[in-house]
Design a protein around this motif. Structure first.
Motif, PDB file in Angstrom:
ATOM      1  N   ALA A   1      -9.831   9.306  29.582  1.00 41.25           N
ATOM      2  CA  ALA A   1      -8.914  10.321  30.090  1.00 41.25           C
ATOM      3  C   ALA A   1      -9.430  10.896  31.409  1.00 41.25           C
ATOM      4  N   GLU A   2     -10.730  11.130  31.479  1.00 40.46           N
ATOM      5  CA  GLU A   2     -11.318  11.667  32.709  1.00 40.46           C
ATOM      6  C   GLU A   2     -11.128  10.684  33.864  1.00 40.46           C
TER       7      GLU A   2
ATOM      8  N   VAL B   1      -8.774   8.342  34.167  1.00 41.44           N
ATOM      9  CA  VAL B   1      -7.363   8.298  34.570  1.00 41.44           C
ATOM     10  C   VAL B   1      -7.009   9.562  35.362  1.00 41.44           C
ATOM     11  N   ALA B   2      -7.514  10.701  34.909  1.00 45.48           N
ATOM     12  CA  ALA B   2      -7.216  11.952  35.611  1.00 45.48           C
ATOM     13  C   ALA B   2      -7.720  11.899  37.058  1.00 45.48           C
TER      14      ALA B   2
ATOM     15  N   VAL C   1      -5.360   9.555  39.044  1.00 45.98           N
ATOM     16  CA  VAL C   1      -4.059  10.098  39.425  1.00 45.98           C
ATOM     17  C   VAL C   1      -4.216  11.263  40.397  1.00 45.98           C
ATOM     18  N   GLU C   2      -5.419  11.785  40.506  1.00 47.43           N
ATOM     19  CA  GLU C   2      -5.654  12.812  41.504  1.00 47.43           C
ATOM     20  C   GLU C   2      -6.025  12.187  42.861  1.00 47.43           C
TER      21      GLU C   2
ATOM     22  N   PHE D   1      -3.495   8.433  43.676  1.00 46.07           N
ATOM     23  CA  PHE D   1      -2.126   8.449  43.137  1.00 46.07           C
ATOM     24  C   PHE D   1      -1.167   7.565  43.931  1.00 46.07           C
ATOM     25  N   TYR D   2      -1.203   7.684  45.242  1.00 47.16           N
ATOM     26  CA  TYR D   2      -0.200   6.984  46.046  1.00 47.16           C
ATOM     27  C   TYR D   2      -0.440   5.475  46.107  1.00 47.16           C
TER      28      TYR D   2
ATOM     29  N   PRO E   1       1.468   2.652  35.384  1.00 46.52           N
ATOM     30  CA  PRO E   1       0.660   3.570  34.563  1.00 46.52           C
ATOM     31  C   PRO E   1      -0.668   2.923  34.178  1.00 46.52           C
TER      32      PRO E   1
ATOM     33  N   ARG F   1      -4.881   2.409  28.422  1.00 44.74           N
ATOM     34  CA  ARG F   1      -6.206   2.655  27.833  1.00 44.74           C
ATOM     35  C   ARG F   1      -6.355   1.921  26.503  1.00 44.74           C
TER      36      ARG F   1
ATOM     37  N   LYS G   1     -14.153  21.141  34.162  1.00 44.88           N
ATOM     38  CA  LYS G   1     -13.146  20.123  34.443  1.00 44.88           C
ATOM     39  C   LYS G   1     -13.569  18.751  33.944  1.00 44.88           C
TER      40      LYS G   1
ATOM     41  N   GLY H   1      -7.839  18.715  30.041  1.00 43.73           N
ATOM     42  CA  GLY H   1      -6.884  18.445  31.114  1.00 43.73           C
ATOM     43  C   GLY H   1      -6.834  16.978  31.477  1.00 43.73           C
ATOM     44  N   ALA H   2      -7.963  16.314  31.319  1.00 42.57           N
ATOM     45  CA  ALA H   2      -8.018  14.887  31.629  1.00 42.57           C
ATOM     46  C   ALA H   2      -7.095  14.108  30.696  1.00 42.57           C
TER      47      ALA H   2
ATOM     48  N   ALA I   1      -3.491  14.750  31.713  1.00 46.92           N
ATOM     49  CA  ALA I   1      -3.190  14.005  32.942  1.00 46.92           C
ATOM     50  C   ALA I   1      -3.020  12.524  32.624  1.00 46.92           C
ATOM     51  N   ALA I   2      -3.899  11.996  31.769  1.00 51.87           N
ATOM     52  CA  ALA I   2      -3.842  10.573  31.450  1.00 51.87           C
ATOM     53  C   ALA I   2      -2.551  10.230  30.706  1.00 51.87           C
TER      54      ALA I   2
ATOM     55  N   ALA J   1       0.401  10.536  33.094  1.00 52.61           N
ATOM     56  CA  ALA J   1       0.384   9.444  34.066  1.00 52.61           C
ATOM     57  C   ALA J   1       0.802   8.130  33.413  1.00 52.61           C
TER      58      ALA J   1
ATOM     59  N   PHE K   1       4.985   8.118  34.461  1.00 51.08           N
ATOM     60  CA  PHE K   1       4.455   7.624  35.743  1.00 51.08           C
ATOM     61  C   PHE K   1       5.518   7.577  36.834  1.00 51.08           C
TER      62      PHE K   1
ATOM     63  N   LEU L   1       6.586  10.998  38.512  1.00 53.41           N
ATOM     64  CA  LEU L   1       5.665  11.820  39.303  1.00 53.41           C
ATOM     65  C   LEU L   1       5.851  11.515  40.777  1.00 53.41           C
ATOM     66  N   ASP L   2       5.931  12.553  41.610  1.00 52.85           N
ATOM     67  CA  ASP L   2       5.988  12.233  43.030  1.00 52.85           C
ATOM     68  C   ASP L   2       4.744  12.717  43.782  1.00 52.85           C
ATOM     69  N   GLY L   3       3.684  12.979  43.050  1.00 51.04           N
ATOM     70  CA  GLY L   3       2.417  13.311  43.700  1.00 51.04           C
ATOM     71  C   GLY L   3       1.305  13.311  42.680  1.00 51.04           C
ATOM     72  N   PRO L   4       0.060  13.485  43.128  1.00 47.91           N
ATOM     73  CA  PRO L   4      -1.088  13.470  42.211  1.00 47.91           C
ATOM     74  C   PRO L   4      -0.989  14.587  41.166  1.00 47.91           C
ATOM     75  N   ILE L   5      -1.603  14.366  40.015  1.00 46.51           N
ATOM     76  CA  ILE L   5      -1.746  15.421  39.013  1.00 46.51           C
ATOM     77  C   ILE L   5      -3.032  16.172  39.353  1.00 46.51           C
ATOM     78  N   VAL L   6      -2.938  17.488  39.420  1.00 44.89           N
ATOM     79  CA  VAL L   6      -4.123  18.262  39.798  1.00 44.89           C
ATOM     80  C   VAL L   6      -4.592  19.081  38.602  1.00 44.89           C
ATOM     81  N   ARG L   7      -5.912  19.120  38.405  1.00 49.01           N
ATOM     82  CA  ARG L   7      -6.485  19.934  37.335  1.00 49.01           C
ATOM     83  C   ARG L   7      -7.196  21.133  37.942  1.00 49.01           C
TER      84      ARG L   7
ATOM     85  N   LYS M   1      -0.776  22.410  47.001  1.00 47.89           N
ATOM     86  CA  LYS M   1      -1.398  21.145  47.436  1.00 47.89           C
ATOM     87  C   LYS M   1      -0.498  19.963  47.063  1.00 47.89           C
TER      88      LYS M   1
END
Lengths: 328, 324
Positions: free
Chosen positions: A272-273, A275-276, A279-280, A283-284, A289, A292, B264, B269-270, B273-274, B277, B281, B284-290, B321
């Motif tokens: 999860a960490e 993937v997080a 996506v941070e 992402f682009y 997806p 996992r 973090k 949160g991870a 987000a996972a 995502a 997927f 989403l039109d931008g990154p996921i922020v934690r 952001k």
């Protein structure tokens, strides 16, 4: 160069570090006379004596606590917890003391200890003899969390861990202990903690994994290449904390598709960490997806169901194909 | 509806469940005549006596071990660990015994116990009395994890927890104990695995638990002044987890910010987000922020502690952001 199992390579690391630094001591249940339940400390007591290789009572909390005291007072203890599932008993010592003495004493004390412990499934042992709970330690500020995948990197990382000025949790994949041999140089070798490694180059998809899952992941990559013409890039994390996200993020930017493999339960797991972060930070560039394939959110099963629980090459390959089937 | 504090709501849930079911009992350090370190169990000893409100020695491992045994034998213990930070000494009992017994005995043993414990920073209590450790419990199959953010949820979720036949870790935020809100006098339950949308919005989804829910709601007010409409969701329980509500929200807003007070790295949160995502997927039109705490112990110094805890500005900045 001699070919060694991971058990022999770890033994070599311990022996050489004990030879060149008399502050290094080994302690744990059955690590002395018995040479460790998996034989990692075999022969060390004969060579270094009872003062440096200590058989302890069955008291994980005392093993960790004593190691912290030794480390604060200038020794370099390497303690063994017989199975990582027993290490909940020493959690408090590691979390409330080892991980934060440096911080709490404003840098006056450091805790240069290593906690070695076998983790993971594949040896037909139930529950806490087989589970993978690296996420607990990876979530603890102040600790380094290392998981080697083969004999050579296990030896080099253990040497680095012993020389590290801070506490290092060293998870050994017991399924790999005697699974294969690798050339391991007699001459000293180290690997930096906190750096992942590219173990296979590819352009279609990035597979991120560590520990015992590196082999089935490489197996899946080889099958995908041979049968389907899919070239997978494989990254072996080697360290979960601090996590090196530079390499895998760069790879994801290149391939656009990622699969993360681990045997720990999926929910709130190390994947999860990863993937997080993807996506941070990438992402682009992601075109699908992130899948996992991991252990299930279940208590580690009895041996008859073990192979169904653990991710294998077929499950990993299936996840890769699902990822690649998503249109960009 | 009567107004009560979060602490009173928890106390009322305990009292009403003890009145309803003679199998429910309480144990922990100083929970008896003293009424608990934060006063959560105040008055229960006087009403139910020392057989049902048991002061224990300072030994967390024995508290959880005894609770597990009592639960296996048919009682419904609610034990208190004074600070979540002390749980380290009792994790074997929780992770290897309480969480696994039902599975190991093929369903023949039930463990209907609740472990209540306060967590969270903000009272200058330093590194061993301020952490948020929910990610550990949530990663253990066999445990349920509840994290109430409001007095209403605190009472309803605790009653659900006590009536559940499985071990539940019930995480109270110590800074919310004084928070007031509407709480019915009669007993009621709040279901597990059901998130609550606290504020509807169209431009971004903010997922937050416990005290961070309130921080996020404040941030949503600030964002509204800038013309941004944030949807704020509290999952209320991490296990079971209501993925659907969050995914549906993200399909509408196309953006996600997850806010928690735990560090973090490898935090819950991870996982959110996972999952998002994976399941949303294409929306989403931008990154996921934690937005979460840095990877250090909780500082003692008050200015550093305030810098450590995610604040309204941090949430606003994160949203801006991804909406830039």
């Amino acid at each position: 160069m001699p070919k060694m199992t991971m058990v022999q390579a770890l033994n070599l690391a311990l022996r050489q570090e004990m030879e060149q630094d008399d502050r290094v001591v080994v302690l744990g249940e059955d690590v002395g006379r018995d040479g460790g339940v998996f034989r990692v400390t075999d022969g060390l007591i004969d060579r270094f004596g009872e003062d440096r290789v200590l058989d302890t009572p069955l008291a994980e909390s005392a093993i960790a606590g004593m190691s912290i005291g030794m480390a604060v007072h200038g020794l370099r203890p390497v303690c063994e917890i017989q199975f990582s599932g027993f290490s909940y008993l020493n959690f408090h010592q590691i979390e409330c003391h080892a991980s934060r003495l440096r911080w709490r004493s404003r840098g006056r004390f450091t805790v240069p200890m290593v906690l070695r412990t076998p983790y993971g499934g594949g040896v037909r042992a139930l529950e806490h003899h087989s589970e993978s709970r690296e996420a607990f330690y990876a979530h603890m500020p102040g600790l380094k969390m290392v998981i080697p995948s083969g004999p050579r990197n296990a030896r080099a990382l253990l040497v680095s861990a012993i020389r590290d000025p801070d506490p290092v949790i060293f998870f050994e994949p017991k399924a790999v202990y005697r699974a294969f041999r690798e050339e391991v140089p007699e001459k000293e070798e180290t690997l930096p903690i906190g750096r992942s490694e590219l173990v296979r180059e590819g352009r279609h998809v990035t597979l991120i994994t560590y520990g015992a899952m590196v082999r089935p992941t490489l197996e899946a990559a080889a099958q995908l290449s041979e049968k389907d013409g899919i070239e997978a890039e494989v990254i072996d994390l080697l360290t979960l904390a601090p996590l090196d996200d530079t390499l895998f993020t760069a790879s994801a930017r290149k391939t656009g598709r990622v699969v993360v493999v681990h045997e720990a339960p999926r929910s709130y797991g190390p994947g999860a960490e990863i993937v997080a972060r993807l996506v941070e930070k990438a992402f682009y560039h992601l075109e699908a997806p992130v899948r996992r394939p991991t252990g299930y959110d279940l208590i580690f099963p009895l041996f008859s169901r073990e192979q169904a629980y653990l991710p294998n090459a077929a499950r990993i390959a299936r996840a890769v194909k699902e990822t690649l089937a998503v249109e960009a | 509806m009567p107004t009560k504090t979060y602490l009173q709501a928890i106390n009322e849930a305990l009292r009403q469940e003890m009145e309803r079911d003679p199998d429910v009992f309480i144990m922990g350090e100083d929970v008896g005549p003293f009424g608990g370190c934060f006063g959560v169990t105040k008055g229960l000893y006087e009403q139910f006596g020392e057989k049902r409100v048991k002061d224990t020695p300072i030994t967390e491992s024995a508290i959880i071990g005894a609770a597990t045994g009592a639960a296996a034998a048919g009682l419904r213990p609610v034990c208190e660990i004074m600070f979540v930070d002390f749980i380290g000494v009792a994790l074997d009992q929780l992770f290897n015994q309480a969480a696994k017994m039902r599975y190991m005995f093929g369903g023949k043993a039930k463990i209907p116990m609740v472990l209540r414990t306060p967590q969270g920073a903000g009272i200058g209590a330093a590194a061993q009395h301020s952490q948020s450790l929910e990610a550990w419990f949530a990663h253990v199959p066999g445990l349920k994890v509840a994290m109430p953010a409001t007095p209403y949820d605190a009472k309803g979720l605790l009653i659900t927890a006590i009536r559940d036949d499985n071990p539940v870790v019930f995480l109270e935020h110590k800074l919310l104990y004084g928070l007031e809100g509407d709480v019915p006098d009669e007993p009621y339950t709040v279901p597990f695995g059901k998130a609550q949308v606290h504020r509807e919005g169209t431009d971004v989804t903010i997922v937050a638990t416990a005290k961070m829910l309130h921080t996020s709601l404040e941030a949503a007010d600030v964002l509204a002044k800038d013309g941004m409409s944030a949807e704020v969701i509290d999952p209320r329980t991490l296990v079971p987890f209501d993925t659907d509500t969050i995914v549906e929200s993200v399909k509408k807003t196309h953006g996600l910010v997850v806010v928690h007070e735990a560090v973090k790295h490898a935090g819950f949160g991870a996982e959110i987000a996972a999952q998002v995502a994976e399941l949303a997927f294409d929306y989403l039109d931008g990154p996921i922020v934690r937005v979460a705490a840095p990877f250090t112990p909780v500082p003692f110094s008050p200015p550093l502690e305030q810098a450590y805890i995610p604040g309204v500005d941090d949430v606003v900045t994160a949203v801006k952001k991804i909406r830039a």
